[in-house]
Design a protein around this motif. Structure first.
Motif, mmCIF file in Angstrom:
data_model
loop_
_atom_site.group_PDB
_atom_site.id
_atom_site.type_symbol
_atom_site.label_atom_id
_atom_site.label_comp_id
_atom_site.label_asym_id
_atom_site.label_seq_id
_atom_site.Cartn_x
_atom_site.Cartn_y
_atom_site.Cartn_z
ATOM 1 N N GLU A 1 49.959 41.389 48.662
ATOM 2 C CA GLU A 1 50.059 41.562 47.221
ATOM 3 C C GLU A 1 48.870 40.950 46.510
ATOM 4 O OE1 GLU A 1 53.768 39.594 46.298
ATOM 5 O OE2 GLU A 1 52.752 37.685 45.968
ATOM 6 N N PHE A 2 48.659 41.431 45.289
ATOM 7 C CA PHE A 2 47.646 40.930 44.373
ATOM 8 C C PHE A 2 48.346 40.470 43.110
ATOM 9 C CE2 PHE A 2 43.432 43.241 45.361
ATOM 10 C CZ PHE A 2 42.764 42.050 45.532
ATOM 11 N N HIS A 3 47.911 39.357 42.575
ATOM 12 C CA HIS A 3 48.303 38.989 41.209
ATOM 13 C C HIS A 3 47.083 39.288 40.352
ATOM 14 C CE1 HIS A 3 50.369 37.101 37.929
ATOM 15 N NE2 HIS A 3 49.234 36.506 37.624
ATOM 16 N N VAL A 4 47.248 40.111 39.335
ATOM 17 C CA VAL A 4 46.138 40.516 38.474
ATOM 18 C C VAL A 4 46.379 39.962 37.073
ATOM 19 C CG1 VAL A 4 44.833 42.456 37.543
ATOM 20 C CG2 VAL A 4 45.894 42.660 39.778
ATOM 21 N N ALA A 5 45.354 39.313 36.517
ATOM 22 C CA ALA A 5 45.390 38.849 35.125
ATOM 23 C C ALA A 5 44.218 39.499 34.415
ATOM 24 C CB ALA A 5 45.281 37.325 35.066
ATOM 25 N N GLY B 1 47.463 40.145 29.708
ATOM 26 C CA GLY B 1 48.609 40.436 30.552
ATOM 27 C C GLY B 1 48.351 40.077 31.995
ATOM 28 N N SER B 2 49.422 40.100 32.768
ATOM 29 C CA SER B 2 49.300 39.856 34.202
ATOM 30 C C SER B 2 50.485 40.503 34.896
ATOM 31 C CB SER B 2 49.260 38.354 34.496
ATOM 32 O OG SER B 2 50.497 37.750 34.188
ATOM 33 N N ARG B 3 50.278 40.756 36.170
ATOM 34 C CA ARG B 3 51.350 41.341 36.965
ATOM 35 C C ARG B 3 51.004 41.190 38.436
ATOM 36 N NH1 ARG B 3 51.445 47.939 37.396
ATOM 37 N NH2 ARG B 3 52.885 47.723 39.106
ATOM 38 N N THR B 4 52.031 41.221 39.257
ATOM 39 C CA THR B 4 51.847 41.184 40.701
ATOM 40 C C THR B 4 52.077 42.594 41.227
ATOM 41 O OG1 THR B 4 52.538 38.876 40.811
ATOM 42 C CG2 THR B 4 52.670 40.154 42.852
ATOM 43 N N ILE B 5 51.169 43.039 42.093
ATOM 44 C CA ILE B 5 51.210 44.393 42.639
ATOM 45 C C ILE B 5 51.440 44.278 44.144
ATOM 46 C CG2 ILE B 5 49.939 46.557 42.870
ATOM 47 C CD1 ILE B 5 48.115 45.279 40.590
ATOM 48 N N GLY B 6 52.493 44.910 44.634
ATOM 49 C CA GLY B 6 52.846 44.846 46.046
ATOM 50 C C GLY B 6 52.652 46.181 46.742
ATOM 51 N N PRO B 7 53.032 46.265 48.003
ATOM 52 C CA PRO B 7 52.848 47.486 48.795
ATOM 53 C C PRO B 7 53.453 48.719 48.111
ATOM 54 C CG PRO B 7 53.568 45.691 50.195
ATOM 55 C CD PRO B 7 53.683 45.207 48.773
ATOM 56 N N GLY B 8 52.658 49.779 48.048
ATOM 57 C CA GLY B 8 53.101 51.029 47.443
ATOM 58 C C GLY B 8 52.950 51.060 45.938
ATOM 59 N N GLU B 9 52.484 49.971 45.346
ATOM 60 C CA GLU B 9 52.294 49.916 43.898
ATOM 61 C C GLU B 9 50.817 50.047 43.567
ATOM 62 O OE1 GLU B 9 56.056 47.191 42.561
ATOM 63 O OE2 GLU B 9 54.208 46.137 43.086
ATOM 64 N N PHE B 10 50.537 50.385 42.307
ATOM 65 C CA PHE B 10 49.151 50.542 41.890
ATOM 66 C C PHE B 10 48.935 49.897 40.539
ATOM 67 C CE2 PHE B 10 51.340 54.167 40.099
ATOM 68 C CZ PHE B 10 50.803 54.274 38.821
ATOM 69 N N ALA C 1 44.708 37.325 45.743
ATOM 70 C CA ALA C 1 45.551 37.785 46.847
ATOM 71 C C ALA C 1 46.736 36.841 47.017
ATOM 72 C CB ALA C 1 44.746 37.847 48.135
ATOM 73 N N GLY C 2 47.850 37.387 47.480
ATOM 74 C CA GLY C 2 49.042 36.591 47.738
ATOM 75 C C GLY C 2 48.888 35.738 48.987
ATOM 76 N N PRO C 3 49.937 35.013 49.355
ATOM 77 C CA PRO C 3 49.872 34.094 50.496
ATOM 78 C C PRO C 3 49.668 34.778 51.846
ATOM 79 C CG PRO C 3 52.113 34.207 49.588
ATOM 80 C CD PRO C 3 51.224 34.972 48.666
#
Length: 155
Positions: A89-93, A101-110, A123-125
């Motif tokens: 996952e990515f955390h985007v700010a 804004g900010s959001r976390t994007i996981g598998p299958g998301e854009f 990047a996530g852990p």
């Protein structure tokens, strides 16, 4: 040339991301080229980011992978960008300092980055594997780097 099928999440076909701080399309957001900025691109990205040799860049695509918790320095582009996460996952700010804004994007998301909007991706852990793409050939892409997330020269 035939169609090649591959698993982007496998370890096959990954190389350390080639970096070129003197690239004429890498600009410092405060003015001038990234080459003249007080940051060290090689030290920032070394051991933290990889590029897929399997993804064909002639289709305006890059396959990328980041190490766990690596923050891609704040930047923006002159073109809209689409990022699709395949693993991790990515955390985007986004916004000048992440205030918009900010959001976390996981598998299958854009996530779509609008041209001119600065953003910082962390990047996530478990790290992150993703594809990025633009509506025009990468030769017309300009990246404007901001002073957040870098290893500075001399450190």
């Amino acid at each position: 040339m035939g169609i090649e099928f591959f698993n982007l999440l496998s370890d096959e076909g990954w190389i350390e991301l080639p970096v070129d701080q003197s690239a004429p399309t890498y600009l410092w957001s405060e003015g001038g080229l990234l080459a003249d900025a007080p940051v060290d691109m090689e030290q920032t990205f070394k051991g933290n980011m990889w590029w897929s040799t399997k993804v064909d860049p002639s289709f305006n695509l890059n396959g990328l992978r980041c190490a766990p918790n690596f923050a891609v320095p704040r930047h923006h582009h002159n073109l809209d960008e689409l990022i699709i996460v395949f693993g991790g996952e990515f955390h985007v700010a986004w916004g000048k300092d992440g205030e918009e804004g900010s959001r976390t994007i996981g598998p299958g998301e854009f996530w779509i980055s609008e041209a001119g909007t600065p953003y910082l991706m962390t990047a996530g852990p478990e790290g992150v594997t993703y594809v990025e793409t633009w509506p025009e050939p990468m030769e017309s892409l300009e990246t404007y780097w901001h002073d957040a997330g870098w290893v500075h020269r001399g450190h």
